[in-house]
Design a protein around this motif. Structure first.
Motif, PDB file in Angstrom:
ATOM      1  N   ASN A   1       3.031   3.032  -9.385  1.00  0.00           N
ATOM      2  CA  ASN A   1       3.329   2.643 -10.763  1.00  0.00           C
ATOM      3  C   ASN A   1       2.318   1.658 -11.326  1.00  0.00           C
ATOM      4  OD1 ASN A   1       5.562   4.269 -10.484  1.00  0.00           O
ATOM      5  ND2 ASN A   1       7.036   2.594 -10.380  1.00  0.00           N
ATOM      6  N   ARG A   2       1.520   1.075 -10.445  1.00  0.00           N
ATOM      7  CA  ARG A   2       0.489   0.130 -10.882  1.00  0.00           C
ATOM      8  C   ARG A   2      -0.919   0.744 -10.850  1.00  0.00           C
ATOM      9  NH1 ARG A   2       1.596  -5.486 -11.016  1.00  0.00           N
ATOM     10  NH2 ARG A   2       3.763  -6.014 -10.544  1.00  0.00           N
ATOM     11  N   PHE A   3      -1.036   1.977 -10.382  1.00  0.00           N
ATOM     12  CA  PHE A   3      -2.332   2.653 -10.440  1.00  0.00           C
ATOM     13  C   PHE A   3      -2.754   2.758 -11.905  1.00  0.00           C
ATOM     14  CE2 PHE A   3      -2.516   5.407  -6.326  1.00  0.00           C
ATOM     15  CZ  PHE A   3      -2.206   4.291  -5.558  1.00  0.00           C
ATOM     16  N   GLU A   4      -4.023   2.511 -12.190  1.00  0.00           N
ATOM     17  CA  GLU A   4      -4.484   2.570 -13.577  1.00  0.00           C
ATOM     18  C   GLU A   4      -5.374   3.787 -13.805  1.00  0.00           C
ATOM     19  OE1 GLU A   4      -3.897  -1.848 -15.250  1.00  0.00           O
ATOM     20  OE2 GLU A   4      -5.956  -1.395 -14.625  1.00  0.00           O
ATOM     21  N   TYR A   5      -5.243   4.361 -14.992  1.00  0.00           N
ATOM     22  CA  TYR A   5      -5.934   5.595 -15.363  1.00  0.00           C
ATOM     23  C   TYR A   5      -7.285   5.256 -15.996  1.00  0.00           C
ATOM     24  CZ  TYR A   5      -1.376   7.892 -14.813  1.00  0.00           C
ATOM     25  OH  TYR A   5      -0.180   8.368 -14.319  1.00  0.00           O
ATOM     26  N   VAL A   6      -8.344   5.825 -15.420  1.00  0.00           N
ATOM     27  CA  VAL A   6      -9.692   5.583 -15.941  1.00  0.00           C
ATOM     28  C   VAL A   6     -10.315   6.917 -16.347  1.00  0.00           C
ATOM     29  CG1 VAL A   6     -11.963   4.585 -15.485  1.00  0.00           C
ATOM     30  CG2 VAL A   6      -9.919   3.571 -14.436  1.00  0.00           C
ATOM     31  N   TYR A   7     -10.827   6.959 -17.574  1.00  0.00           N
ATOM     32  CA  TYR A   7     -11.372   8.187 -18.143  1.00  0.00           C
ATOM     33  C   TYR A   7     -12.848   8.009 -18.467  1.00  0.00           C
ATOM     34  CZ  TYR A   7      -6.357   8.678 -19.064  1.00  0.00           C
ATOM     35  OH  TYR A   7      -4.992   8.717 -18.931  1.00  0.00           O
ATOM     36  N   ARG A   8     -13.571   9.113 -18.512  1.00  0.00           N
ATOM     37  CA  ARG A   8     -14.931   9.085 -19.034  1.00  0.00           C
ATOM     38  C   ARG A   8     -14.850   8.853 -20.534  1.00  0.00           C
ATOM     39  NH1 ARG A   8     -17.746  13.466 -19.175  1.00  0.00           N
ATOM     40  NH2 ARG A   8     -19.798  12.520 -18.923  1.00  0.00           N
ATOM     41  N   ALA A   9     -15.573   7.846 -21.020  1.00  0.00           N
ATOM     42  CA  ALA A   9     -15.537   7.544 -22.450  1.00  0.00           C
ATOM     43  C   ALA A   9     -15.970   8.743 -23.282  1.00  0.00           C
ATOM     44  CB  ALA A   9     -16.428   6.336 -22.741  1.00  0.00           C
ATOM     45  N   LEU A  10     -16.965   9.489 -22.783  1.00  0.00           N
ATOM     46  CA  LEU A  10     -17.467  10.650 -23.511  1.00  0.00           C
ATOM     47  C   LEU A  10     -16.384  11.722 -23.636  1.00  0.00           C
ATOM     48  CD1 LEU A  10     -20.051  11.687 -24.869  1.00  0.00           C
ATOM     49  CD2 LEU A  10     -20.639  12.813 -22.708  1.00  0.00           C
ATOM     50  N   ASP A  11     -15.567  11.891 -22.600  1.00  0.00           N
ATOM     51  CA  ASP A  11     -14.478  12.874 -22.662  1.00  0.00           C
ATOM     52  C   ASP A  11     -13.471  12.498 -23.742  1.00  0.00           C
ATOM     53  OD1 ASP A  11     -15.563  14.389 -20.653  1.00  0.00           O
ATOM     54  OD2 ASP A  11     -14.244  13.613 -19.078  1.00  0.00           O
ATOM     55  N   LEU A  12     -13.104  11.221 -23.812  1.00  0.00           N
ATOM     56  CA  LEU A  12     -12.116  10.802 -24.795  1.00  0.00           C
ATOM     57  C   LEU A  12     -12.677  10.849 -26.215  1.00  0.00           C
ATOM     58  CD1 LEU A  12     -10.292   7.783 -23.102  1.00  0.00           C
ATOM     59  CD2 LEU A  12      -9.758  10.217 -22.999  1.00  0.00           C
ATOM     60  N   ALA A  13     -13.987  10.655 -26.340  1.00  0.00           N
ATOM     61  CA  ALA A  13     -14.608  10.671 -27.667  1.00  0.00           C
ATOM     62  C   ALA A  13     -14.818  12.085 -28.183  1.00  0.00           C
ATOM     63  CB  ALA A  13     -15.939   9.920 -27.629  1.00  0.00           C
ATOM     64  N   GLU A  14     -15.224  13.000 -27.284  1.00  0.00           N
ATOM     65  CA  GLU A  14     -15.579  14.353 -27.719  1.00  0.00           C
ATOM     66  C   GLU A  14     -14.506  15.394 -27.415  1.00  0.00           C
ATOM     67  OE1 GLU A  14     -19.410  15.373 -26.204  1.00  0.00           O
ATOM     68  OE2 GLU A  14     -20.441  13.804 -27.359  1.00  0.00           O
ATOM     69  N   LEU A  15     -13.616  15.107 -26.449  1.00  0.00           N
ATOM     70  CA  LEU A  15     -12.542  16.032 -26.069  1.00  0.00           C
ATOM     71  C   LEU A  15     -13.085  17.450 -25.863  1.00  0.00           C
ATOM     72  CD1 LEU A  15      -9.988  14.704 -28.694  1.00  0.00           C
ATOM     73  CD2 LEU A  15      -9.985  14.218 -26.243  1.00  0.00           C
ATOM     74  N   PRO A  16     -13.999  17.619 -24.919  1.00  0.00           N
ATOM     75  CA  PRO A  16     -14.687  18.903 -24.771  1.00  0.00           C
ATOM     76  C   PRO A  16     -13.883  19.947 -23.987  1.00  0.00           C
ATOM     77  CG  PRO A  16     -15.474  17.361 -23.114  1.00  0.00           C
ATOM     78  CD  PRO A  16     -14.484  16.613 -23.948  1.00  0.00           C
ATOM     79  N   GLY A  17     -14.137  21.200 -24.263  1.00  0.00           N
ATOM     80  CA  GLY A  17     -13.601  22.286 -23.445  1.00  0.00           C
ATOM     81  C   GLY A  17     -12.151  22.637 -23.710  1.00  0.00           C
ATOM     82  N   LYS A  18     -11.689  23.654 -22.986  1.00  0.00           N
ATOM     83  CA  LYS A  18     -10.350  24.200 -23.181  1.00  0.00           C
ATOM     84  C   LYS A  18      -9.245  23.207 -22.808  1.00  0.00           C
ATOM     85  CE  LYS A  18     -11.629  29.062 -22.491  1.00  0.00           C
ATOM     86  NZ  LYS A  18     -11.392  30.283 -21.670  1.00  0.00           N
ATOM     87  N   LYS A  19      -9.513  22.353 -21.840  1.00  0.00           N
ATOM     88  CA  LYS A  19      -8.440  21.470 -21.380  1.00  0.00           C
ATOM     89  C   LYS A  19      -8.012  20.456 -22.439  1.00  0.00           C
ATOM     90  CE  LYS A  19     -11.596  18.294 -18.934  1.00  0.00           C
ATOM     91  NZ  LYS A  19     -11.941  17.746 -17.607  1.00  0.00           N
ATOM     92  N   TYR A  20      -8.868  20.242 -23.443  1.00  0.00           N
ATOM     93  CA  TYR A  20      -8.518  19.324 -24.530  1.00  0.00           C
ATOM     94  C   TYR A  20      -8.194  20.066 -25.829  1.00  0.00           C
ATOM     95  CZ  TYR A  20     -10.370  15.538 -21.606  1.00  0.00           C
ATOM     96  OH  TYR A  20     -10.583  14.641 -20.590  1.00  0.00           O
ATOM     97  N   LEU A  21      -8.040  21.381 -25.762  1.00  0.00           N
ATOM     98  CA  LEU A  21      -7.851  22.197 -26.966  1.00  0.00           C
ATOM     99  C   LEU A  21      -6.644  21.736 -27.789  1.00  0.00           C
ATOM    100  CD1 LEU A  21      -8.720  24.611 -28.666  1.00  0.00           C
ATOM    101  CD2 LEU A  21      -7.296  26.074 -27.206  1.00  0.00           C
ATOM    102  N   LYS A  22      -5.510  21.503 -27.137  1.00  0.00           N
ATOM    103  CA  LYS A  22      -4.297  21.111 -27.850  1.00  0.00           C
ATOM    104  C   LYS A  22      -4.464  19.760 -28.530  1.00  0.00           C
ATOM    105  CE  LYS A  22       0.712  20.809 -27.308  1.00  0.00           C
ATOM    106  NZ  LYS A  22       1.854  20.962 -26.357  1.00  0.00           N
ATOM    107  N   ILE A  23      -5.113  18.818 -27.832  1.00  0.00           N
ATOM    108  CA  ILE A  23      -5.318  17.494 -28.408  1.00  0.00           C
ATOM    109  C   ILE A  23      -6.247  17.584 -29.618  1.00  0.00           C
ATOM    110  CG2 ILE A  23      -6.260  15.189 -27.986  1.00  0.00           C
ATOM    111  CD1 ILE A  23      -5.359  15.489 -25.075  1.00  0.00           C
ATOM    112  N   ARG A  24      -7.320  18.371 -29.489  1.00  0.00           N
ATOM    113  CA  ARG A  24      -8.231  18.540 -30.635  1.00  0.00           C
ATOM    114  C   ARG A  24      -7.491  19.139 -31.827  1.00  0.00           C
ATOM    115  NH1 ARG A  24     -11.724  20.898 -26.888  1.00  0.00           N
ATOM    116  NH2 ARG A  24     -11.548  22.914 -27.919  1.00  0.00           N
TER     117      ARG A  24
END
Length: 304
Positions: A121-144
């Motif tokens: 429950n204390r593990f923290e989620y770290v993302y590539r900044a570029l992924d969150l900014a550009e939301l590339p590819g099919k896996k981010y289709l719904k969010i886009r």
């Protein structure tokens, strides 16, 4: 060598000390940040000791005190003293928390019989900044798609948070809290107090912020800071529920600001909340900041 009397409260006046120490020993977990400690001091009382070049944090919540591992040059004598102090303190089942993998290995070298347990429950989620900014590819289709609908449905602008828009943000937070019925939610009631503190002391803290105006009114905010050389940390992110997709929008806009400065964005833990965990997983974290705790046994070994 180490006792409870060595600790003193963390206050706003300690910012320079923490910044200079963390410049030498960069942090990866949000719980150790100065901003987190002062903003949440109404809920958890933080104290610190400085021993042989090491910073040691103690946090007390609902009368239960837990210690964090030393932050500084490795000192096995100090580590043994800290483990002894942690085990001697109170009745808490996990008296030493936020142990990173490297420190966990050193603790096991001191005594292999000590029980260390993962704190999911204390593990923290770290993302590539570029992924969150550009939301590339099919896996981010719904969010886009949700962001595109937001952009189509609402007239909005992006603005940095400054003292000049502080009062508007306070009004926004009151409105957000009413929509979420914060007074009926244990976590939200304390979180809103932490956010108010962050806004009230925005200049005194190492914070940056972004807001979205919808039809000239504040509809969402994010508060963040530089955690270490290649990572930014999002402390708070709030949006009014009447604007569909606004959380996705503030997330993307914040990442667009940070992508030129850092490689990664830490969006903190999910607190074990199922809905929050699902939401964080939808953004496909690059890695997790893993931590564990020292679990007390019925009979624990004597640490010398």
């Amino acid at each position: 060598m180490l006792c409870q009397e060595d600790f003193k409260p963390v206050t706003l006046a300690d910012r320079a000390f923490f910044e200079s120490h963390y410049a030498l020993y960069p942090q990866t977990h949000s719980d150790n940040t100065f901003t987190n400690m002062v903003c949440w001091s109404h809920f958890t009382q933080y104290r610190y000791a400085y021993v042989n070049g090491n910073l040691i944090l103690a946090c007390t919540t609902a009368g239960v005190t837990r210690l964090h591992p030393p932050i500084g040059p490795y000192n096995p004598v100090l580590m043994r003293a800290l483990i002894r102090l942690a085990l001697d303190m109170g009745d808490d089942n996990k008296p030493l928390i936020l142990i990173d993998p490297g420190t966990a290995q050193r603790i096991k070298e001191i005594d292999p019989d000590l029980m260390l347990v993962p704190e999911l429950n204390r593990f923290e989620y770290v993302y590539r900044a570029l992924d969150l900014a550009e939301l590339p590819g099919k896996k981010y289709l719904k969010i886009r798609s949700q962001i595109n609908k937001f952009r189509k449905n609402y007239l909005y602008t992006i603005e940095t948070i400054t003292p000049s828009n502080r009062e508007e943000i306070m009004e926004f937070l009151v409105k957000w809290c009413e929509s979420k019925r914060c007074e009926d939610d244990f976590i939200l009631s304390h979180e809103i107090e932490a956010i108010f503190y962050a806004i009230e002391h925005f200049i005194e803290l190492p914070l940056q912020g972004l807001l979205i105006r919808v039809n000239s009114q504040v509809g969402a905010i994010s508060l963040f800071e530089r955690l270490n050389a290649n990572t930014a940390l999002i402390h708070f992110e709030k949006g009014l529920p009447e604007y569909k997709g606004i959380y996705k929008a503030i997330n993307a806009e914040t990442a667009a600001v940070l992508v030129s400065e850092v490689e990664y964005i830490n969006r903190e833990s999910d607190l074990g909340i199922s809905g929050l965990r699902k939401a964080k997983l939808r953004y496909h974290p690059h890695h997790m900041v893993e931590v564990c705790s020292l679990k007390r046994r019925a009979c624990f070994p004597f640490i010398t």
